[in-house]
Design a protein around this motif. Structure first.
Motif, mmCIF file in Angstrom:
data_model
loop_
_atom_site.group_PDB
_atom_site.id
_atom_site.type_symbol
_atom_site.label_atom_id
_atom_site.label_comp_id
_atom_site.label_asym_id
_atom_site.label_seq_id
_atom_site.Cartn_x
_atom_site.Cartn_y
_atom_site.Cartn_z
ATOM 1 N N PHE A 13 12.289 20.944 -17.263
ATOM 2 C CA PHE A 13 12.130 22.058 -16.332
ATOM 3 C C PHE A 13 11.333 21.597 -15.115
ATOM 4 O O PHE A 13 10.243 21.059 -15.260
ATOM 5 C CB PHE A 13 11.427 23.228 -17.018
ATOM 6 N N VAL A 15 9.203 22.413 -11.804
ATOM 7 C CA VAL A 15 8.312 23.449 -11.277
ATOM 8 C C VAL A 15 8.254 23.302 -9.762
ATOM 9 O O VAL A 15 7.597 22.400 -9.233
ATOM 10 C CB VAL A 15 6.908 23.321 -11.900
ATOM 11 N N CYS A 20 6.851 29.587 -11.247
ATOM 12 C CA CYS A 20 7.268 28.824 -12.430
ATOM 13 C C CYS A 20 6.131 28.718 -13.436
ATOM 14 O O CYS A 20 6.344 28.820 -14.653
ATOM 15 C CB CYS A 20 7.701 27.421 -12.027
ATOM 16 N N GLY A 24 6.888 31.772 -15.703
ATOM 17 C CA GLY A 24 7.985 31.119 -16.408
ATOM 18 C C GLY A 24 7.582 30.152 -17.492
ATOM 19 O O GLY A 24 8.302 29.978 -18.480
ATOM 20 N N GLY A 25 6.444 29.496 -17.323
ATOM 21 C CA GLY A 25 6.070 28.445 -18.258
ATOM 22 C C GLY A 25 5.714 28.929 -19.650
ATOM 23 O O GLY A 25 6.143 28.346 -20.658
ATOM 24 N N LEU A 28 8.664 29.786 -22.131
ATOM 25 C CA LEU A 28 9.367 28.579 -22.562
ATOM 26 C C LEU A 28 8.538 27.791 -23.569
ATOM 27 O O LEU A 28 9.063 27.313 -24.587
ATOM 28 C CB LEU A 28 9.702 27.704 -21.352
ATOM 29 N N CYS A 29 7.243 27.662 -23.287
ATOM 30 C CA CYS A 29 6.367 26.954 -24.230
ATOM 31 C C CYS A 29 6.329 27.671 -25.578
ATOM 32 O O CYS A 29 6.345 27.025 -26.635
ATOM 33 C CB CYS A 29 4.962 26.851 -23.657
ATOM 34 N N PHE A 41 7.884 19.216 -18.193
ATOM 35 C CA PHE A 41 7.755 19.957 -16.944
ATOM 36 C C PHE A 41 7.421 18.981 -15.825
ATOM 37 O O PHE A 41 6.388 18.301 -15.883
ATOM 38 C CB PHE A 41 6.641 21.002 -17.031
ATOM 39 N N HIS A 251 14.894 25.565 -14.230
ATOM 40 C CA HIS A 251 13.595 25.886 -13.637
ATOM 41 C C HIS A 251 12.924 27.003 -14.437
ATOM 42 O O HIS A 251 13.599 27.958 -14.840
ATOM 43 C CB HIS A 251 13.753 26.354 -12.190
ATOM 44 N N PRO A 252 11.613 26.931 -14.632
ATOM 45 C CA PRO A 252 10.931 28.008 -15.358
ATOM 46 C C PRO A 252 11.056 29.369 -14.699
ATOM 47 O O PRO A 252 11.068 30.390 -15.390
ATOM 48 C CB PRO A 252 9.473 27.537 -15.392
ATOM 49 N N GLY A 256 12.665 30.849 -17.828
ATOM 50 C CA GLY A 256 11.559 31.485 -18.538
ATOM 51 C C GLY A 256 11.421 32.970 -18.266
ATOM 52 O O GLY A 256 10.720 33.672 -19.005
#
Length: 297
Positions: A13, A15, A20, A24-25, A28-29, A41, A251-252, A256
């Protein structure tokens, strides 16, 4: 089975904006950690846009009556929201140090953080091919210092904004302590070793993106109007082919925030099909180790 023969998948991904990291992060994490896998990332520490470039490109597009061909993608307002788009245009904030806490959270979760350009994502994407070696080196050094300050550890993987890889970049990266470069889009590629005057570096390609143009994979498939089930079936075909390596790119700020449920189903499918999820750094390490083994045999 040796490391080089395992079926592996990198989940990458990039950033580009602070959104992001702000929004977004974390989703996803959380998905990755539920399934015991690590993400990569690539973070731009600077600003996302260059207003002068935006004006110039808007005029150029109008004169040319259209854009360069690329895969389906959503517009900024669709991806970011109107408020966030206006915030980006007016404030154009730097990703760091404001989002340093999220960088540490990503690392604490067992994920990889790599560098994604220097002072400005858009400026690198549009102009880096014309920069001198000295300018490239200065941009990389600036970004590396700021990302390492946020991460609290060395950063040794790099990906150029917009896939814009200047000719001198690989050697600059090696001279500054990088051992992975992720600048190639190749549907059938695999990590390999590159030699530069300063030493060796692993090239870790992306294999799953919206093409032409290298748009985020999930974004391009959803923008094309495909259902989640159709996207998963398409993705499963890639997992079942004979190639031992895949790298998924997005992309986050999209994956995300708009497609995290789809992403989780993809992670589940990766694991069900027996693939091992590795970071770009690990894929590069294995490529370098495999090349050394071949040299010695």
């Amino acid at each position: 089975m040796t490391e080089s023969l395992r079926k592996t998948c990198v989940l990458r991904f990039d950033v580009d904006t602070d959104l992001c990291l702000r929004e977004g992060g974390e989703p996803l994490c959380a998905v990755a950690e539920r399934h015991g896998v690590a993400l990569t990332f690539f973070v731009n520490p600077g600003r996302a846009i260059d207003r002068g470039l935006l004006v110039h490109e808007a005029i150029s597009r109008r004169a040319a009556h259209g854009d360069i061909e690329r895969a389906p993608a959503f517009g900024s307002v669709k991806k970011l929201g109107l408020g966030e788009t206006l915030r980006l245009l007016v404030m154009n904030p730097r990703n760091l140090p404001a989002q340093a806490a999220m960088i540490r959270r990503i690392i604490d979760g067992g994920h990889e953080v790599g560098l994604h350009g220097g002072h400005n994502h858009a400026t690198w994407q549009r102009n880096a091919g014309e920069w001198s070696r000295e300018r490239i080196a200065a941009e990389v050094a600036w970004g590396k210092a700021r990302l390492e300050a946020a991460a609290g550890r060395a950063v040794t993987s790099f990906a150029s904004p917009g896939w814009a890889s200047p000719p001198a970049l690989a050697d600059v990266l090696v001279s500054q302590g990088f051992d992975v470069m992720a600048d190639v889009r190749d549907k059938g590629g695999a990590p390999e070793r590159l030699w530069t005057p300063s030493g060796e570096i692993a090239s870790v390609p992306n294999t799953l993106a919206g093409e032409p143009g290298g748009v985020g994979y999930l974004e391009s498939r959803k923008a094309a109007g495909l259902t989640n089930d159709t996207i998963l079936a398409e993705f499963d075909e890639r997992l079942l082919d004979r190639r031992p390596y895949l790298c998924l790119y997005d992309h986050p700020f999209y994956a995300g925030r708009h497609a995290v449920g789809l992403f989780e189903r993809m992670v589940e499918l990766i694991l069900e099909r027996g693939h091992e999820v590795v970071t770009c750094a690990e894929a590069g390490r294995r490529a370098l180790a495999g090349a050394e083994s071949s040299d010695q045999s």
